[in-house]
Design an enzyme around this catalytic site. Structure first.
Site, mmCIF file in Angstrom:
data_model
loop_
_atom_site.group_PDB
_atom_site.id
_atom_site.type_symbol
_atom_site.label_atom_id
_atom_site.label_comp_id
_atom_site.label_asym_id
_atom_site.label_seq_id
_atom_site.Cartn_x
_atom_site.Cartn_y
_atom_site.Cartn_z
ATOM 1 N N ARG A 1 4.917 3.499 0.039
ATOM 2 C CA ARG A 1 3.713 2.958 0.656
ATOM 3 C C ARG A 1 4.017 2.541 2.091
ATOM 4 O O ARG A 1 4.964 1.790 2.335
ATOM 5 C CB ARG A 1 3.242 1.755 -0.159
ATOM 6 C CG ARG A 1 1.793 1.423 0.153
ATOM 7 C CD ARG A 1 1.173 0.698 -0.979
ATOM 8 N NE ARG A 1 1.538 -0.710 -0.929
ATOM 9 C CZ ARG A 1 0.710 -1.681 -1.253
ATOM 10 N NH1 ARG A 1 -0.503 -1.396 -1.654
ATOM 11 N NH2 ARG A 1 1.097 -2.924 -1.207
ATOM 12 N N THR B 1 -0.443 1.012 6.879
ATOM 13 C CA THR B 1 -1.726 1.627 6.469
ATOM 14 C C THR B 1 -2.016 1.408 4.983
ATOM 15 O O THR B 1 -3.141 1.649 4.535
ATOM 16 C CB THR B 1 -1.678 3.144 6.703
ATOM 17 O OG1 THR B 1 -0.645 3.688 5.862
ATOM 18 C CG2 THR B 1 -1.367 3.485 8.153
ATOM 19 N N ASP C 1 7.383 -2.643 -14.023
ATOM 20 C CA ASP C 1 7.780 -1.609 -13.076
ATOM 21 C C ASP C 1 8.566 -0.532 -13.815
ATOM 22 O O ASP C 1 9.688 -0.775 -14.274
ATOM 23 C CB ASP C 1 8.622 -2.225 -11.947
ATOM 24 C CG ASP C 1 8.917 -1.194 -10.860
ATOM 25 O OD1 ASP C 1 9.509 -0.136 -11.178
ATOM 26 O OD2 ASP C 1 8.547 -1.431 -9.711
ATOM 27 N N ASP D 1 12.088 0.313 -12.401
ATOM 28 C CA ASP D 1 13.078 -0.733 -12.693
ATOM 29 C C ASP D 1 13.519 -0.678 -14.151
ATOM 30 O O ASP D 1 14.701 -0.849 -14.465
ATOM 31 C CB ASP D 1 12.496 -2.124 -12.405
ATOM 32 C CG ASP D 1 12.474 -2.441 -10.915
ATOM 33 O OD1 ASP D 1 13.050 -1.667 -10.125
ATOM 34 O OD2 ASP D 1 11.864 -3.465 -10.544
#
Ligand code: URA
Length: 204
Positions: A100, A104, A196, A199
């Site tokens: 990401r 933006t 996650d 993870d």
């Protein structure tokens, strides 16, 4: 969109959701779900006739008409691909790294390695978690730019927000999922989800 409707899939997804599931088992279950998702995703795959000889007689069987490519969205997608490849060992593999952009908030591709002939067969795009849908849309668009016209998204758990974003942007891409959850939370986690996925697969 297909959400796998099988009691054993529900049991496997429950194991993934459980925060006590250790990393070794988590990895194993993600791999098993990759196999089941690929099985469903390839239900309509084109085949050609293939002649073989059994020890008893000649027989007419089948082979895949075109070799599929398995594309993994790094990093969590790498947990799904061993199961997918176990069903189609001759498949080619591609990798896409998406992160990401903090300015933006849109996904930026930092790594892209696809076979040159990726458009010659079906593509199975793998990411266990379809959350906002940003990476999945970016990946589908990158694949479309390489000429891919037959892309299926494989995911373990999706949020309705991600499904909406991907299906509105690319209604031609079928989704094959193991579970559809309630929503995203304010941090972009799927609720109830499993945390996650990267993870938990890699123990980080
Ligand atoms: N990615 C994850 O690994 N988990 C989520 O809940 C959302 C995105």
């Amino acid at each position: 969109m297909t959400v796998l409707d099988h009691p054993l899939v529900g049991v496997l997804v429950t194991e993934l959701r459980d925060e006590r599931t250790p990393v070794e088992r988590f990895r194993e279950v993600v791999e098993q779900l990759g196999r089941l998702l690929a099985y469903e995703a390839l239900r309509e795959v084109r085949v050609r006739e293939k002649a073989v000889r059994t020890p008893v007689a000649g027989a007419t069987g089948t082979r895949l008409a075109a070799s599929p490519t398995v594309v993994c969205i790094l990093r969590a997608g790498a947990g799904l691909t061993p199961g997918v490849l176990s069903l189609i060992p001759g498949a080619r593999m591609g990798h896409l790294g998406m992160a990401r952009d903090e300015a933006t908030l849109e996904p930026r591709t930092y790594y892209d390695k696809l076979p040159p002939d990726v458009a010659d067969g079906p593509v199975l795009l793998c990411d266990p978690m379809l959350a906002t849908g940003g990476s999945a849309v970016a990946a589908v668009e990158l694949l479309a730019g390489r000429g891919c016209r037959d892309v299926t998204f494989l995911g373990v758990i999706a949020a309705p927000e991600g499904v909406k974003r991907l299906t509105e942007a690319h209604p031609e891409v079928p989704l094959v999922l193991a579970a559809l959850d309630e929503r995203l939370d304010g941090r972009g986690y799927i609720v109830p989800g499993l945390g996650d996925a990267g993870d938990r697969i890699f123990g980080t």
